[in-house]
Scaffold this active site. Sequence first.
Site, PDB file in Angstrom:
ATOM      1  N   ASP A  22       0.825  -1.210   0.000  1.00  0.00           N
ATOM      2  CA  ASP A  22       0.000   0.000   0.000  1.00  0.00           C
ATOM      3  C   ASP A  22       0.859   1.260   0.000  1.00  0.00           C
ATOM      4  O   ASP A  22       1.971   1.253   0.525  1.00  0.00           O
ATOM      5  CB  ASP A  22      -0.923  -0.032   1.232  1.00  0.00           C
ATOM      6  CG  ASP A  22      -2.059   0.969   1.109  1.00  0.00           C
ATOM      7  OD1 ASP A  22      -2.416   1.351  -0.025  1.00  0.00           O
ATOM      8  OD2 ASP A  22      -2.591   1.382   2.164  1.00  0.00           O
ATOM      9  N   GLY A  25      -0.321   5.484  -4.333  1.00  0.00           N
ATOM     10  CA  GLY A  25      -0.967   6.748  -4.692  1.00  0.00           C
ATOM     11  C   GLY A  25      -0.341   7.912  -3.930  1.00  0.00           C
ATOM     12  O   GLY A  25      -0.019   8.956  -4.518  1.00  0.00           O
ATOM     13  N   HIS A  39       2.066   3.344  -9.049  1.00  0.00           N
ATOM     14  CA  HIS A  39       1.797   1.925  -9.331  1.00  0.00           C
ATOM     15  C   HIS A  39       2.931   1.320 -10.169  1.00  0.00           C
ATOM     16  O   HIS A  39       3.336   0.184  -9.947  1.00  0.00           O
ATOM     17  CB  HIS A  39       0.458   1.769 -10.069  1.00  0.00           C
ATOM     18  CG  HIS A  39      -0.732   2.206  -9.253  1.00  0.00           C
ATOM     19  ND1 HIS A  39      -0.899   1.846  -7.936  1.00  0.00           N
ATOM     20  CD2 HIS A  39      -1.811   2.973  -9.566  1.00  0.00           C
ATOM     21  CE1 HIS A  39      -2.034   2.371  -7.478  1.00  0.00           C
ATOM     22  NE2 HIS A  39      -2.603   3.059  -8.449  1.00  0.00           N
ATOM     23  N   ASN A  70     -11.132  -2.883  -4.711  1.00  0.00           N
ATOM     24  CA  ASN A  70     -10.480  -1.903  -5.585  1.00  0.00           C
ATOM     25  C   ASN A  70     -11.256  -1.669  -6.888  1.00  0.00           C
ATOM     26  O   ASN A  70     -10.999  -0.682  -7.582  1.00  0.00           O
ATOM     27  CB  ASN A  70      -9.032  -2.308  -5.897  1.00  0.00           C
ATOM     28  CG  ASN A  70      -8.082  -2.168  -4.730  1.00  0.00           C
ATOM     29  OD1 ASN A  70      -7.105  -2.914  -4.602  1.00  0.00           O
ATOM     30  ND2 ASN A  70      -8.331  -1.205  -3.851  1.00  0.00           N
TER      31      ASN A  70
HETATM   32  C1  IPE Z   1      -5.232  -2.764   0.116  1.00  0.00           C
HETATM   33  O1  IPE Z   1      -4.982  -1.422  -0.111  1.00  0.00           O
HETATM   34  C2  IPE Z   1      -5.316  -3.493  -1.195  1.00  0.00           C
HETATM   35  C3  IPE Z   1      -4.061  -3.638  -1.915  1.00  0.00           C
HETATM   36  C4  IPE Z   1      -2.880  -3.244  -1.499  1.00  0.00           C
HETATM   37  C5  IPE Z   1      -4.179  -4.279  -3.209  1.00  0.00           C
HETATM   38  P1  IPE Z   1      -6.166  -0.359  -0.200  1.00  0.00           P
HETATM   39  O2  IPE Z   1      -5.531   0.973  -0.395  1.00  0.00           O
HETATM   40  O3  IPE Z   1      -7.162  -0.781  -1.207  1.00  0.00           O
HETATM   41  O4  IPE Z   1      -6.822  -0.475   1.241  1.00  0.00           O
HETATM   42  P2  IPE Z   1      -7.708   0.538   2.061  1.00  0.00           P
HETATM   43  O5  IPE Z   1      -8.756   1.060   1.132  1.00  0.00           O
HETATM   44  O6  IPE Z   1      -6.792   1.638   2.514  1.00  0.00           O
HETATM   45  O7  IPE Z   1      -8.237  -0.246   3.210  1.00  0.00           O
HETATM   46  C1  IPE Z   2      -1.747   0.254  -3.330  1.00  0.00           C
HETATM   47  O1  IPE Z   2      -1.565   1.625  -3.366  1.00  0.00           O
HETATM   48  C2  IPE Z   2      -2.065  -0.305  -4.695  1.00  0.00           C
HETATM   49  C3  IPE Z   2      -3.442  -0.774  -4.847  1.00  0.00           C
HETATM   50  C4  IPE Z   2      -4.343  -0.779  -3.906  1.00  0.00           C
HETATM   51  C5  IPE Z   2      -3.831  -1.275  -6.152  1.00  0.00           C
HETATM   52  P1  IPE Z   2      -2.773   2.637  -3.294  1.00  0.00           P
HETATM   53  O2  IPE Z   2      -3.229   2.943  -4.673  1.00  0.00           O
HETATM   54  O3  IPE Z   2      -3.832   2.172  -2.372  1.00  0.00           O
HETATM   55  O4  IPE Z   2      -2.040   3.907  -2.683  1.00  0.00           O
HETATM   56  P2  IPE Z   2      -2.588   4.896  -1.576  1.00  0.00           P
HETATM   57  O5  IPE Z   2      -3.038   4.077  -0.409  1.00  0.00           O
HETATM   58  O6  IPE Z   2      -3.723   5.646  -2.204  1.00  0.00           O
HETATM   59  O7  IPE Z   2      -1.414   5.756  -1.258  1.00  0.00           O
HETATM   60 MG    MG Z   3      -4.179   2.388  -0.381  1.00  0.00          MG
END
Ligand code: IPE
Ligand code: IPE
Ligand code: MG
Length: 244
Positions: A22, A25, A39, A70
């Site tokens: 995680d 983003g 990503h 997601n």
């Molecule tokens: C968990 O991350 C899923 C993956 C890393 C694929 P998310 O960013 O989706 O989780 P939440 O929304 O913060 O719980």
């Molecule tokens: C994890 O990073 C990747 C996926 C869940 C696909 P995020 O996209 O959730 O990144 P943040 O949590 O918004 O920083």
């Molecule tokens: Mg996330």
Amino acid sequence: MVSAVQSSEGSSPPAHVAIIMDGNGRWAKSRGLPRIFGHRRGAEVARQVLRRADELGVSYLTLYSFSSENWRRPPPEVEDLMGLLRVYLRSEVADLHRTGVRVRMIGDRTRMPGDIIDLVEHAEELTAANTGITMVLALSYGSRDELAKAVRQIAREAADGGIRPDEIDEDTIAQRLYTRDIPDPDLVIRTGREKRLSNFLLWQAAYAELIFTDVLWPDFTARDLEDAIGEFHKRERRFGATSA
Ligand code: IPE
Ligand code: IPE
Ligand code: MG
């Protein structure tokens, strides 16, 4: 089944490490970049971490790459993630195979784009007999969804007379999960500051050691993996038994 107290100190590496990757983003945002850059960098990090895990003797590395929740993200981001997955699978599978990696997927195949499933299934078949680390890609994966699916299957088998309700035990359930032939994770690492499991391996991680790190996934390094494994070795796993 483990009945004795186990101290992981000085012992072999965790057989199964599972990672909630995680923070992609936020990593991109902090640099003023679109999320896809995070990503992309995250996919590169996954490649390096897989290599290091293999060198360290880890047998299974599960990468939470896309959750069943997601799909709620804006369609352009979902498209970007699927595009990245396509590129990754097309460009990496030959190299994964050459280096002895076994590829597996857990998650709902019916929700994923068909061409990605074709690539995944090709990778699974090609690498099935490899003896190196098993990379388990969790795609369109959610534990509750997985458990609901298992319950539906058990109910069907019970209705058909194949299973007696009184005989349903933990193994009946475990054998109907996507992970039926994968050992439970010993160590679950979540990067990116959040301290939750986000529907990841809820059944399987019942006795996993949990490590949460503030490092955002694109900044995670092989050294961070080693540190997490070092921390794992300091933990005393009791599995419900009394302490040593
Ligand atoms: C968990 O991350 C899923 C993956 C890393 C694929 P998310 O960013 O989706 O989780 P939440 O929304 O913060 O719980
Ligand atoms: C994890 O990073 C990747 C996926 C869940 C696909 P995020 O996209 O959730 O990144 P943040 O949590 O918004 O920083
Ligand atoms: Mg996330």
